[in-house]
Scaffold this motif. Structure first.
Motif, short mmCIF file in Angstrom:
data_model
loop_
_atom_site.label_atom_id
_atom_site.label_comp_id
_atom_site.label_asym_id
_atom_site.label_seq_id
_atom_site.Cartn_x
_atom_site.Cartn_y
_atom_site.Cartn_z
N UNK A 109 -14.24 -42.01 -1.68
CA UNK A 109 -13.55 -43.30 -2.32
C UNK A 109 -12.74 -43.03 -3.61
N UNK A 110 -13.48 -41.20 -4.28
CA UNK A 110 -13.02 -40.56 -4.77
C UNK A 110 -11.28 -40.46 -4.49
N UNK A 111 -11.69 -39.18 -3.98
CA UNK A 111 -9.91 -39.16 -3.23
C UNK A 111 -9.66 -40.51 -3.39
N UNK A 112 -10.09 -41.83 -2.70
CA UNK A 112 -8.87 -42.55 -2.52
C UNK A 112 -8.59 -42.94 -3.40
N UNK A 143 -9.92 -36.41 -13.48
CA UNK A 143 -11.06 -36.73 -13.60
C UNK A 143 -11.66 -37.10 -12.28
N UNK A 144 -10.60 -36.86 -11.00
CA UNK A 144 -11.56 -37.32 -9.64
C UNK A 144 -11.97 -36.35 -9.24
N UNK A 145 -12.03 -34.72 -10.20
CA UNK A 145 -12.51 -33.58 -9.41
C UNK A 145 -13.75 -33.79 -10.55
N UNK A 146 -13.76 -34.35 -11.84
CA UNK A 146 -15.52 -33.86 -12.58
C UNK A 146 -16.19 -35.07 -11.74
N UNK A 147 -15.84 -36.46 -11.39
CA UNK A 147 -16.70 -37.73 -10.51
C UNK A 147 -17.60 -36.44 -9.42
N UNK A 148 -16.37 -36.34 -8.76
CA UNK A 148 -17.36 -35.03 -7.40
C UNK A 148 -18.35 -34.12 -7.71
N UNK A 149 -17.24 -33.35 -8.41
CA UNK A 149 -18.10 -31.96 -9.42
C UNK A 149 -19.22 -32.66 -9.72
N UNK A 150 -19.15 -33.59 -10.72
CA UNK A 150 -20.45 -33.80 -11.44
C UNK A 150 -21.48 -34.76 -10.64
N UNK A 151 -20.74 -35.57 -9.79
CA UNK A 151 -21.73 -36.32 -8.97
C UNK A 151 -23.31 -35.81 -7.91
N UNK A 152 -21.60 -35.28 -7.78
CA UNK A 152 -22.28 -33.84 -6.51
C UNK A 152 -23.56 -33.06 -6.71
N UNK A 153 -23.23 -32.64 -8.13
CA UNK A 153 -24.58 -32.08 -8.81
C UNK A 153 -24.89 -32.54 -8.87
N UNK A 154 -25.70 -33.61 -9.01
CA UNK A 154 -26.27 -34.68 -9.89
C UNK A 154 -27.36 -35.43 -8.67
N UNK A 155 -26.98 -34.77 -7.32
CA UNK A 155 -27.68 -35.34 -6.02
C UNK A 155 -28.08 -34.14 -5.84
N UNK A 195 -19.86 -46.62 -13.76
CA UNK A 195 -20.52 -47.67 -14.04
C UNK A 195 -20.27 -47.83 -11.97
N UNK A 196 -18.88 -47.85 -11.61
CA UNK A 196 -18.39 -47.72 -10.14
C UNK A 196 -19.24 -46.79 -9.71
N UNK A 197 -18.46 -45.02 -10.35
CA UNK A 197 -18.80 -44.09 -9.45
C UNK A 197 -20.75 -44.13 -9.32
N UNK A 198 -21.69 -44.47 -10.31
CA UNK A 198 -22.56 -44.85 -9.90
C UNK A 198 -23.29 -45.71 -9.14
N UNK A 199 -22.66 -46.89 -8.95
CA UNK A 199 -22.82 -47.71 -8.05
C UNK A 199 -22.55 -47.71 -6.97
N UNK A 200 -21.56 -46.99 -6.31
CA UNK A 200 -20.93 -46.71 -5.23
C UNK A 200 -22.12 -45.48 -4.49
#
Length: 527
Positions: free
Chosen positions: A276-279, A290-302, A420-425
């Protein structure tokens, strides 16, 4: 009249007007430069396109008018003054043939093969350019690919004989609209060592976009995108979530750029999980940064969840899977519904092992997914605050290309896709099957999975066929594991082309010289 003027343009001679001996006295012939042709007059080229008007006046009052313009000069038609230009996927050639019928297509392939074989001086790249730019695309289509004349002629011979071949893609354009196009971005699972390396070497568009993605990721990661894709010594591998997810994002966004450069702009996009981040990036909701930040930071949190969970895919409808999960309580939950009989479960490793064993014993196909964390489940709540804090500065824009949320099944407007969307998803189950049903129900029939290896094509096909009934969708991937170069990309372009989706072959093949080729192989029936 039209035929006469076509001949006049071709031969440079204006014919005398038929059936008129004297000019009409009702026209003032002395003013202006219009005069009646009582005899043939030379019509030489003068450096400007010559044009002729033809009018027909019917007794019933029905009139018809046409304006004809001369074709480009021979030098222009052969593109003699233009140097060759590289296409989107250099190194592999494609020849397009088509016919009104299957027999016509076969005859055209046979005629072209014989013609090219008899003229070894013809450049195969020039032949491909001429076929793409100066021939009509009829309903029964074929595209043959190869790296040399011999391979292309062998593929043409297979088309002529109606035989299947690896270098041949055939199809029939459906009556009416071929359907709207969807770009599908999958989640984790399609990665492989070396993915994108061959295409980057042959496609300038892919390489350039990949470099931009690497620059966007650089502030958020401690590794280099190019080094990871090249397998450079010391670079991290794709076994880490905080590496594989950003790398997959970069490859998918770059593949989308190549599809768009080939003239295929999606009517809608949809993503699965991290896809969904790429989409959202392709849809214009997230900037590349912003997309690069979302995918990098969220995967690091994982990474905080690593070793504490897992996931498994079950080839069974979601309702049946939920019934199976009752015995494990909150230890397991449905994480994704991918299709009518494709469900993913996440939860505790021990419970997942028991589930897969029970399914196998019952004759249901089940396998563990190669991840050591449990996305789309209650365990994600442990990193909620961290993700929201990391992504607080994300500023989504209004959507430019329609996007369906795989979390809600609703069309996104853009502004709702903040932190919020990127946490919820990541926490909520992926309702991919529902999103595809929304798309299929709104006229979307061409689904292109933008990934280094097909992950969702089977599930998409089952879902769309379930919605559309007898209508057969076009569902294709992009690259495949260990098959990620120009020839693979040309073959998937060919697949959508033969089913009626418009491809800009001039951009794909690169500018070449136009050459003389056989005309259409008309099919005759005697009565």
């Amino acid at each position: 009249g039209v035929i006469k003027m076509v001949l006049a343009l071709e031969h440079g001679l204006l014919p005398a007007t038929l059936h008129v001996d004297e000019p009409s006295p009702h026209v003032d012939w002395s003013s202006g430069t219009v005069r009646l042709l009582t005899e043939a007059v030379p019509w030489p080229a003068n450096g400007h396109p010559r044009r002729a008007g033809v009018s027909a006046f019917g007794v019933s009052g029905t009139n018809a008018h046409a304006i004809l313009e001369e074709a480009p000069s021979a030098a222009d038609a052969l593109d003699a003054g233009s140097p060759p230009a590289e296409g989107l996927a250099s190194g592999t050639l494609a020849w397009l043939v088509s016919g009104r019928t299957a027999a016509g297509r076969a005859a055209q392939a046979r005629r072209l093969a014989a013609y090219v074989t008899a003229r070894p001086d013809l450049d195969p790249a020039d032949v491909g350019w001429t076929l793409a730019t100066s021939r009509s695309g009829f309903e029964h289509r074929a595209v043959v690919t190869g790296t040399c004349r011999q391979e292309l002629v062998a593929a043409l011979t297979a088309v002529a004989a109606g035989e299947a071949a690896a270098a041949v893609v055939t199809g029939v354009v459906p009556a009416g609209d071929p359907g709207r196009v969807v770009f599908v971005f999958p989640g984790q699972g399609g990665q492989w060592a070396g993915m994108g390396r061959d295409l980057a070497a042959s496609s300038p568009v892919f390489a350039a976009r990949l470099a931009e993605c690497g620059q966007a990721l650089a502030p958020h990661v401690d590794w280099d995108l190019h080094e990871v894709l090249a397998g450079t010594e010391g670079a991290p591998g794709l076994d880490r979530a905080d590496v594989v997810q950003p790398v997959l994002w970069a490859v998918m966004v770059s593949l989308a750029a190549v599809w768009q450069a080939a003239g295929i702009t999606p009517d809608a996009v949809v993503g699965h999980s991290q896809g969904e981040i790429a989409a959202a990036c392709v849809a214009g909701i997230l900037s590349l940064q912003d997309a690069a930040k979302v995918v990098a930071r969220r995967s690091q949190a994982l990474m905080a969840l690593a070793g504490r969970g897992g996931m498994a895919s079950i080839a069974e409808p979601a309702a049946k899977v939920r019934d199976r999960l009752v015995r494990w309580g909150d230890r397991l939950a449905v994480a994704a519904v991918n299709g009518p009989a494709a469900t993913v479960v996440s939860g505790e490793p021990g419970a997942l092992a028991e589930l897969t064993a029970a399914c196998t014993a019952a004759g249901v196909r089940a396998k563990l997914v190669e991840v050591d964390y449990a996305s789309h489940g209650v365990r994600v709540e442990r990193i909620r605050e961290e993700i929201l804090a990391m992504l607080a500065g994300i500023t989504p824009d209004p959507v430019r290309i329609p996007m369906v949320s795989a979390m809600s099944g609703q069309w996104l407007h853009g502004p709702e896709a903040g932190a919020g969307y990127w946490y919820d998803s990541l926490r909520a189950p992926v309702e991919f099957d529902r999103a595809v049903r929304v798309l299929a129900g709104s006229g979307h029939q061409v689904f292109i999975e933008i990934s280094p290896h097909p992950v969702l094509t089977a599930a998409i096909t089952e879902t769309v066929e379930d919605v559309a009934g007898a209508s057969v969708p076009v569902v294709t991937g992009t690259l495949r594991r260990a098959d990620g170069g120009a020839s693979r990309f040309l073959s998937v372009l060919a697949r959508v082309h033969v089913r009626g989706t418009s491809v800009d072959w001039t951009a794909v093949l690169g500018r070449r010289k136009r050459v003389e080729l056989p005309t259409y192989a008309f099919q005759h029936r005697h009565y």
